[in-house]
Every structure is written in structure tokens, then in C-alpha cells.
Write a protein that holds these residues in place. Structure first.
Motif, PDB file in Angstrom:
ATOM      1  N   GLU A 101      26.251  44.993  33.124  1.00  0.00           N
ATOM      2  CA  GLU A 101      26.887  46.220  33.605  1.00  0.00           C
ATOM      3  C   GLU A 101      26.507  46.499  35.053  1.00  0.00           C
ATOM      4  N   SER A 102      25.669  45.650  35.634  1.00  0.00           N
ATOM      5  CA  SER A 102      25.247  45.825  37.021  1.00  0.00           C
ATOM      6  C   SER A 102      26.377  45.438  37.956  1.00  0.00           C
ATOM      7  N   ALA A 103      26.681  46.316  38.894  1.00  0.00           N
ATOM      8  CA  ALA A 103      27.794  46.099  39.805  1.00  0.00           C
ATOM      9  C   ALA A 103      27.656  44.770  40.540  1.00  0.00           C
ATOM     10  N   ASN A 104      28.773  44.023  40.587  1.00  0.00           N
ATOM     11  CA  ASN A 104      28.838  42.750  41.296  1.00  0.00           C
ATOM     12  C   ASN A 104      27.805  41.736  40.819  1.00  0.00           C
ATOM     13  N   CYS A 105      27.433  41.853  39.537  1.00  0.00           N
ATOM     14  CA  CYS A 105      26.485  40.922  38.908  1.00  0.00           C
ATOM     15  C   CYS A 105      25.113  40.983  39.580  1.00  0.00           C
ATOM     16  N   GLY A 106      24.762  42.151  40.071  1.00  0.00           N
ATOM     17  CA  GLY A 106      23.464  42.289  40.720  1.00  0.00           C
ATOM     18  C   GLY A 106      22.315  42.322  39.725  1.00  0.00           C
ATOM     19  N   ALA A 144      34.571  52.419  32.170  1.00  0.00           N
ATOM     20  CA  ALA A 144      33.471  51.465  32.034  1.00  0.00           C
ATOM     21  C   ALA A 144      33.876  50.122  32.651  1.00  0.00           C
ATOM     22  N   THR A 145      32.928  49.508  33.374  1.00  0.00           N
ATOM     23  CA  THR A 145      33.185  48.214  34.011  1.00  0.00           C
ATOM     24  C   THR A 145      32.108  47.220  33.610  1.00  0.00           C
ATOM     25  N   LEU A 146      32.524  46.031  33.201  1.00  0.00           N
ATOM     26  CA  LEU A 146      31.607  44.941  32.890  1.00  0.00           C
ATOM     27  C   LEU A 146      31.821  43.811  33.894  1.00  0.00           C
ATOM     28  N   TYR A 147      30.747  43.049  34.139  1.00  0.00           N
ATOM     29  CA  TYR A 147      30.772  41.947  35.100  1.00  0.00           C
ATOM     30  C   TYR A 147      30.279  40.682  34.409  1.00  0.00           C
ATOM     31  N   SER A 174      37.166  34.268  34.290  1.00  0.00           N
ATOM     32  CA  SER A 174      37.834  35.524  33.943  1.00  0.00           C
ATOM     33  C   SER A 174      37.071  36.237  32.845  1.00  0.00           C
ATOM     34  N   LEU A 175      37.185  37.556  32.859  1.00  0.00           N
ATOM     35  CA  LEU A 175      36.572  38.408  31.844  1.00  0.00           C
ATOM     36  C   LEU A 175      37.601  39.462  31.470  1.00  0.00           C
ATOM     37  N   THR A 176      37.884  39.582  30.170  1.00  0.00           N
ATOM     38  CA  THR A 176      38.838  40.578  29.695  1.00  0.00           C
ATOM     39  C   THR A 176      38.205  41.378  28.576  1.00  0.00           C
ATOM     40  N   ILE A 177      38.196  42.690  28.751  1.00  0.00           N
ATOM     41  CA  ILE A 177      37.721  43.587  27.688  1.00  0.00           C
ATOM     42  C   ILE A 177      38.885  43.832  26.735  1.00  0.00           C
ATOM     43  N   GLN A 178      38.686  43.508  25.461  1.00  0.00           N
ATOM     44  CA  GLN A 178      39.750  43.663  24.474  1.00  0.00           C
ATOM     45  C   GLN A 178      39.930  45.138  24.119  1.00  0.00           C
ATOM     46  N   ASP A 183      35.984  43.393  34.645  1.00  0.00           N
ATOM     47  CA  ASP A 183      37.116  44.066  34.017  1.00  0.00           C
ATOM     48  C   ASP A 183      36.673  45.472  33.642  1.00  0.00           C
ATOM     49  N   SER A 184      37.640  46.392  33.602  1.00  0.00           N
ATOM     50  CA  SER A 184      37.328  47.794  33.318  1.00  0.00           C
ATOM     51  C   SER A 184      38.198  48.305  32.182  1.00  0.00           C
ATOM     52  N   ILE A 185      37.694  49.327  31.521  1.00  0.00           N
ATOM     53  CA  ILE A 185      38.434  49.976  30.438  1.00  0.00           C
ATOM     54  C   ILE A 185      37.989  51.432  30.392  1.00  0.00           C
TER      55      ILE A 185
END
Length: 398
Positions: free
Chosen positions: A131-136, A162-165, A101-105, A181-183
Motif C-alpha cells: 500500500e506504500s505509494a510508488n512501491c516505496g 484505496a490504491t495498491l501497488y 499489471s495489477l487489477t483489483i477485482q 490500481d485503485s478502487i
């Protein structure tokens, strides 16, 4: 001693739920036979060993020494001296880290460009955040931790969603599925425009509308700056609010909202508003020195204009007269004029009148003056009638 394998052999390995087969590849004619084992999905053991003493079997052919004696295929018990497990510590792990899991605080939105993250994956020893989509692309692996502070957000991910992977990896190199996760990132301060439909100059309460560029919270009457007035209760939600301003005294009223009084969902504080300028006017003060000069059925009235016009130019005067000592007052209707004199007509000769005057401006009619002294209109007497004459010696008696 050297052994010769005439065909092929295999070794059954204990690899968890599914046993694996190691196949012979080389070594016939030498004391050492080499087997090859390919790790496959589902193979898991903390210490690799064969399944049992009879795990070594011939597929076909024979295994003999130089004297043609058949070799004893029995192996030491698994884990015993000279067993595979005792001689070599080999761990087989094909299970990727789980429950990643990944959670942006920071909630649903943030103004920060350095993000704090919370991470978790069972069995992970490394992690990669991107920041690369789907961990590419190429991942930058680092030691696993349940927190990551100040991850820098690239320019392309700012002021947008913004989305992080993230991926996790264990010691054996098994990689987890990509999680994200996105914020909403927003570091733009809300702008504020205040406006009013109240006409200027004003004679009473001013209605003001505050329009922010985006929904905000925390906007209160105490945030409003008013010179020569008081702001009332703020009403509204989201980006639109209204509030009244009550002027304190005649003169300039200045309304504005300073910066840093309200904030958007990301925590950005507002910019300062524009300024509204009004002039608060009141009815004029009372005229003074009202006096009249009697005429035939009229009075020539004059007065001195008030020293305080109430902040607005005088546009007319109201005149009233009383024939009963000020008990009742009657308006005198004349043309609109800013002159400080007027002829009050239609009066009864021989009747004493009192007069009072009030000034008028855009705010309304001011207070009436003190009454004038009494003035009585009069006229020239008419000709006598029934004139008779009596003659005398040298004179006439009328």
C-alpha cells in the motif's frame, strides 16, 4: 603451466546485442588468469561464453611461459569442450519483467476489506504487493502468481479511494516498474429518511419522499411496508425517490422501509428508515332520527348524531328541506354548530316540508340522512272582521 603476463589482457564475451569486455585482474605467474566482468544494462544471455576462439587478446605486453615462449591465445570454439560455456553455466539477465499489471477485482467500488487481485508480468518469478505509494519502503516478496486472494486493506485505506501497488522480479533479481490500481472502498450502509408534505390527518393519497444518504439502486414499491394502504410506483434516481401511498380504509396508516432493500455501488444494503404515521379520515356517516316540530313559519328540527364520525370530529351539520316531496332540496344556511338541533326558519305556513341532515368533518360532508316525516308550519289565526250584531229577546245574534 604457469604463464606470465607482462601487462594486460582482455576477453570479449558474448552478451547479446552488445558484447562485454572482461578485463584481466590477477593470476600472472600461475596457470590460471582471472578476468573481471561487470554486468551492464542490455547484457542478456542464457549461457555466458566468449565470442570466438580469438576472443582473448593482449592489450599490451606479452603472455609467456617460464621459457619465454609466447602463449597460444587461441581458445576452444564457444560451446566446445573446455570452453567457458561448456565448463560453467552462467546466465546473464538484465531485462526486468515486462507488461506488469495489477487489477483489483470488484469493479469500481467494493465493500470488502479483503481484496482479490489479478496480476501479470512477463518473465516474473516473484512479486511484491504494497500500500506504500510508488512501491516505496521495504517490499515483501513472494512467489509470482496471477492471482492474489484476500489482500487485507489497512484502516487508512477504508471508506476512501484505496490504491495498491505492485512490483515484479525475475530470477536474476531484475525488478519491474511499479504498477498500481485503485478502487473506491465503501463499507458504510446507506441510511434512509422518508418524509411527506401531506397534511395529517389525510383524506386521499399520501405523497412520500425517500432520501438515501448516497446513490442506490434496486428500490421498488415492493420494498415499502404500508399498514392499511398500498404503495404506488417508485420514481427517481440516485439518492432521491418519491412514491404515493393510497390508504385502504379509515384509520391509522403506517409507512416504513425495512433494512436490506436497496444497495449502493459497493453493494452495501440500506439501513431501515424512520416510520411515518398518518390517520386516514372519511366523511361521517348519515345522521338518524331526523324529526321536526312545526311552528309559525319555522320548524324546530332535531336529529341523532352519526355513530361513525369518519375518524374525525364533526364540525358542523348541513340541513336541506324540500317542499315538493323530495323532488328538489334547498340548503338552509345557519351558523356553524355541532348541535344536533336547529330552528329552520323562513318557511311558508301551511306548506308541508321534508328535512334531511348531513354531518361535516375535516374530510368533507357525509351522506344525508333519510328524509323526515312531513311537517307543516302554522300560525295563530288573525282577528275576525266585519262583525255585526242583531238584538233579540234576551240575546244577540252575531
Amino acid at each position: 603451466k604457469a604463464l606470465t603476463l607482462s601487462n594486460s589482457a582482455q576477453l570479449v564475451l558474448e552478451t547479446g546485442a552488445v558484447d562485454a569486455i572482461a578485463t584481466y585482474v590477477s593470476g600472472s605467474g600461475t596457470p590460471t588468469l582471472t578476468f573481471n566482468y561487470t554486468v551492464a544494462a542490455g547484457h542478456d544471455t542464457h549461457k555466458l561464453d566468449y565470442t570466438a576462439p580469438n576472443a582473448l587478446t593482449l592489450v599490451s605486453g606479452s603472455l609467456r611461459d617460464i621459457a619465454s615462449n609466447n602463449a597460444n591465445l587461441a581458445l576452444p570454439n564457444p560451446g566446445a569442450t573446455n570452453s567457458l560455456g561448456a565448463n560453467k553455466l552462467i546466465a546473464i539477465d538484465t531485462t526486468a519483467p515486462t507488461m506488469g499489471s495489477l487489477t483489483i477485482q470488484g469493479g469500481d467500488s467494493t465493500a470488502l476489506s479483503l481484496l482479490d487481485l489479478a496480476l501479470y508480468a512477463e518473465g516474473a518469478t516473484e512479486m511484491a504487493i504494497t500500500e506504500s505509494a510508488n512501491c516505496g519502503g521495504t517490499l515483501a516478496w513472494e512467489s509470482y502468481s496471477t492471482t492474489k486472494s484476500a489482500f487485507p486493506l489497512s484502516l487508512s485505506q477504508r471508506n476512501t479511494t484505496a490504491t495498491l501497488y505492485a512490483k515484479f522480479r525475475d530470477q536474476a533479481g531484475n525488478e519491474s516498474a511499479c504498477v498500481s490500481d485503485s478502487i473506491i472502498h465503501d463499507n458504510v450502509a446507506p441510511s434512509l429518511s422518508i418524509s411527506s408534505t401531506t397534511s395529517n390527518p389525510v383524506t386521499s393519497t399520501i405523497s412520500v419522499t425517500a432520501s438515501f444518504s448516497e446513490p442506490i439502486t434496486g428500490f421498488e414499491a415492493s420494498d415499502i411496508s404500508v399498514s392499511n394502504g398500498t404503495a404506488g410506483t417508485v420514481s427517481g434516481t440516485g439518492s432521491s425517490y418519491t412514491f404515493p401511498v393510497t390508504p385502504t380504509a379509515q384509520g391509522a396508516v403506517v409507512i416504513s422501509v425495512a433494512a436490506d432493500k436497496a444497495q449502493d455501488a459497493a453493494g452495501n444494503l440500506n439501513l431501515a428508515s424512520n416510520t411515518l404515521n398518518f390517520t386516514f379520515i372519511v366523511p361521517p356517516a348519515a345522521p338518524t332520527e331526523v324529526q321536526g316540530t312545526a311552528g309559525a313559519a319555522q320548524v324546530a328540527l332535531s336529529w341523532t348524531a352519526p355513530s361513525d364520525t369518519g375518524g374525525s370530529a364533526i364540525t358542523d351539520y348541513a340541513i336541506e328541506y324540500s317542499s315538493n316531496g323530495g323532488g328538489t332540496w334547498v340548503p338552509f344556511t345557519d351558523l356553524v354548530s355541532t348541535s344536533t338541533s336547529a330552528a329552520v326558519t323562513g318557511l311558508a305556513n301551511g306548506t308541508e316540508y321534508l328535512f334531511r341532515v348531513a354531518a361535516i368533518n375535516a374530510a368533507g360532508t357525509g351522506a344525508f340522512s333519510s328524509p323526515s316525516l312531513g311537517v307543516t308550519p302554522y300560525t295563530t289565526p288573525g282577528p275576525p272582521t266585519s262583525v255585526t250584531a242583531t238584538a233579540w229577546d234576551g240575546e244577540v245574534a252575531l
